[in-house]
Design an enzyme around this catalytic site. Structure first.
Site, PDB file in Angstrom:
ATOM      1  CG  ASP A 448      -1.881   1.141   1.295  1.00 43.14           C
ATOM      2  OD1 ASP A 448      -1.695   2.124   0.553  1.00 43.14           O
ATOM      3  OD2 ASP A 448      -2.830   1.070   2.098  1.00 43.14           O
ATOM      4  CG  HIS A 449       3.097   4.074  -3.225  1.00 44.05           C
ATOM      5  ND1 HIS A 449       4.017   4.739  -2.447  1.00 44.05           N
ATOM      6  CD2 HIS A 449       3.668   3.974  -4.453  1.00 44.05           C
ATOM      7  CE1 HIS A 449       5.087   5.030  -3.172  1.00 44.05           C
ATOM      8  NE2 HIS A 449       4.900   4.575  -4.384  1.00 44.05           N
ATOM      9  NE  ARG A 450      -4.007   3.952   1.494  1.00 44.88           N
ATOM     10  CZ  ARG A 450      -5.159   3.530   2.001  1.00 44.88           C
ATOM     11  NH1 ARG A 450      -6.165   4.395   2.137  1.00 44.88           N
ATOM     12  NH2 ARG A 450      -5.324   2.271   2.354  1.00 44.88           N
TER      13      ARG A 450
END
Length: 476
Positions: A448-450
């Site tokens: 999850d790039h967040r």
């Protein structure tokens, strides 16, 4: 005072449940701790216990009823010393599938709320609430059509996920009609409003009152930048001859899988990192450890380690060695954990469970192995408790036993990553300038790039690879 038994929320995301079976019948005496009924959720069959003594005066929702909304009245218990017929006579008539009473008064006053101490007693380990409370009178049904309850100060009742989606998609919650318990706005209401273009609040109250007279518009394609609206059932069926297929109704598990993983792909920006891990050292250590396992009088070993047990342990240790990756996204902040919680996908008929190994970084390989065997057996019997498959920071999905060499997996919210594990196979590689045959397993980490940037994800998967190729590090 009669005691109302409500459909419980057995998990934070539960909105409806199936009343599978009543274990008590009308007129039976009940005491605290007695099991009243079995409730089927999207994942498991759970038991509802009595928390007070009395007599089961009236069953309002018969067993076998599907899709009963959370907090709907399902039975009434007459308190000790109370007349049973009087308590049962004051109960509202049950409507099928938890529907509201047709004669519910729109101006009915809300029932008195239970005090804080009573509410705290109803909190489940998974964070939901048991729908069971003592009240002075039976509550009125929900307002027809899923209309929101009257509120003061313009407050809108919506779930956290619904608020997040509305914020991201620019949907005005004041213009959305809720279909959740007691008119609460849930995620699908916001998505439907977005698809139909209902993003602006009504100009005046009279217009809102006239809205039901208008025909419901057909779903429209989402605005640019939004998720496209899916095809309707009739549109899909129109592509095929009527005798070319059979229709299979969706059960609760399949609906939940479809909903949650669609949301995961829409909300969590995925990226993928793939590594090849050599297994020769691990396979030798596994053989040695399994051979040294103590046996009982029947010759059964105390444990039998699988490659997947090593994978779980390696992910747990890798998360603690890269603490910034041991975290999840929480809307306006990141939650960073002190220990590793690793979920493991277990396939069952019609779906899957993901039980979570808590403190995987601290547990021995034999403990992890025995826990997973127990989880897998109870998952296939749908006997897992919600707290056993909720949460987690990452998960492991292993399709190696099916001969799958490489695949990518969808992150299971609220987790921030998932490791897709392929089959171990012999391959020719170059070692010291010469060809050599080694056993290799391909693994792909979905991130999850967040929460994880590329370099952080690479650090995590590199730590995992190092532990798999040097497995003695998992024993010390």
């Amino acid at each position: 005072m009669p005691i109302n038994v409500l459909m419980p929320a057995l998990s934070p995301t539960m909105e409806k449940g199936n009343l599978a079976k009543w274990l008590k019948k009308e007129g039976d005496a009940v005491k605290s701790g007695d099991v009243l009924a079995e409730i089927e959720t999207d994942k498991a069959t759970m038991e509802v216990e009595a928390i007070d003594e009395g007599v089961l005066a009236k069953i309002l929702v018969p067993e076998g009823t599907a899709d009963v909304p959370v907090n709907d009245l399902i039975a009434i218990i007459a308190a000790e010393g109370e007349d049973v017929s009087t308590a049962a006579g004051g109960a509202p008539k049950a409507a099928s599938n938890g529907a509201a009473k047709p004669d519910a008064k729109p101006d009915a006053k809300p029932e008195p709320k239970a005090d804080a101490s009573a509410a705290n007693q109803n909190i489940t380990p998974g964070g939901g609430h048991m729908g069971y409370e003592r009240v002075n009178a039976a509550p009125e049904g929900a307002q027809p059509g899923g209309a929101p309850q009257a509120s003061t100060g313009g407050r809108v009742f919506a779930s956290p996920l619904a608020r997040r989606i509305a914020k991201q998609e620019g949907v005005d919650l004041g213009a959305v009609q809720g279909s959740g318990p007691h008119g609460r706005i849930i995620a699908r209401d916001v998505q439907a409003a977005k698809a139909s273009g209902a993003t602006q609040a009504p100009a005046a109250a009279p217009q809102a009152a006239e809205a039901p007279k208008a025909a419901t518009p057909a779903p429209k394609a989402a605005a640019a930048g939004g998720a496209p609206a899916g095809l309707t059932t009739d549109q899909v069926k129109g592509f095929y001859a009527k005798d070319a297929y059979e229709e299979v109704p969706l059960d609760g598990m399949r609906k939940t899988i479809a909903k949650r993983l669609t949301e995961a792909m829409q909300v969590a920006p995925h990226f993928y990192l793939t590594v090849d891990c050599e297994l020769d050292a691990l396979m030798k250590l596994r053989e040695t450890l399994n051979g040294s396992a103590a046996k009982d009088k029947d010759g059964k070993p105390a444990f039998k380690l699988s490659v997947n047990d090593f994978v779980i342990k390696a992910m747990g240790l890798a998360l603690t060695r890269v603490p910034a990756a041991n975290a999840v996204w929480a809307e306006d902040r990141i939650l960073r954990f002190k220990h590793a919680e690793v979920g493991v996908a277990v396939a069952i008929d019609g779906g899957l469970f993901t039980p979570v190994i808590r403190r995987a970084d601290e547990k021995t390989l034999s403990t992890i192995s025995n826990e997973m065997k127990d989880f897998a057996a109870r998952a296939r019997a749908k006997k897992l408790k919600p707290e056993e498959y909720q949460g987690g920071v990452t998960s492991v999905s292993n399709l190696g036993m099916f001969g799958i060499k490489h695949f990518t997996a969808v992150i299971n919210p609220p987790q921030s990553s998932i490791l897709a594990v392929g089959a171990g196979e012999k391959r020719v590689v170059v070692k010291d300038g010469a060809p050599a045959v080694v056993q290799v397993m391909t693994c792909t980490l979905s991130c999850d790039h967040r929460v994880l940037d590329g370099a952080l994800g690479a650090e995590l998967v590199s730590a995992f690879k190092g532990l798999i190729e040097n497995p003695m590090g998992m024993l010390v």
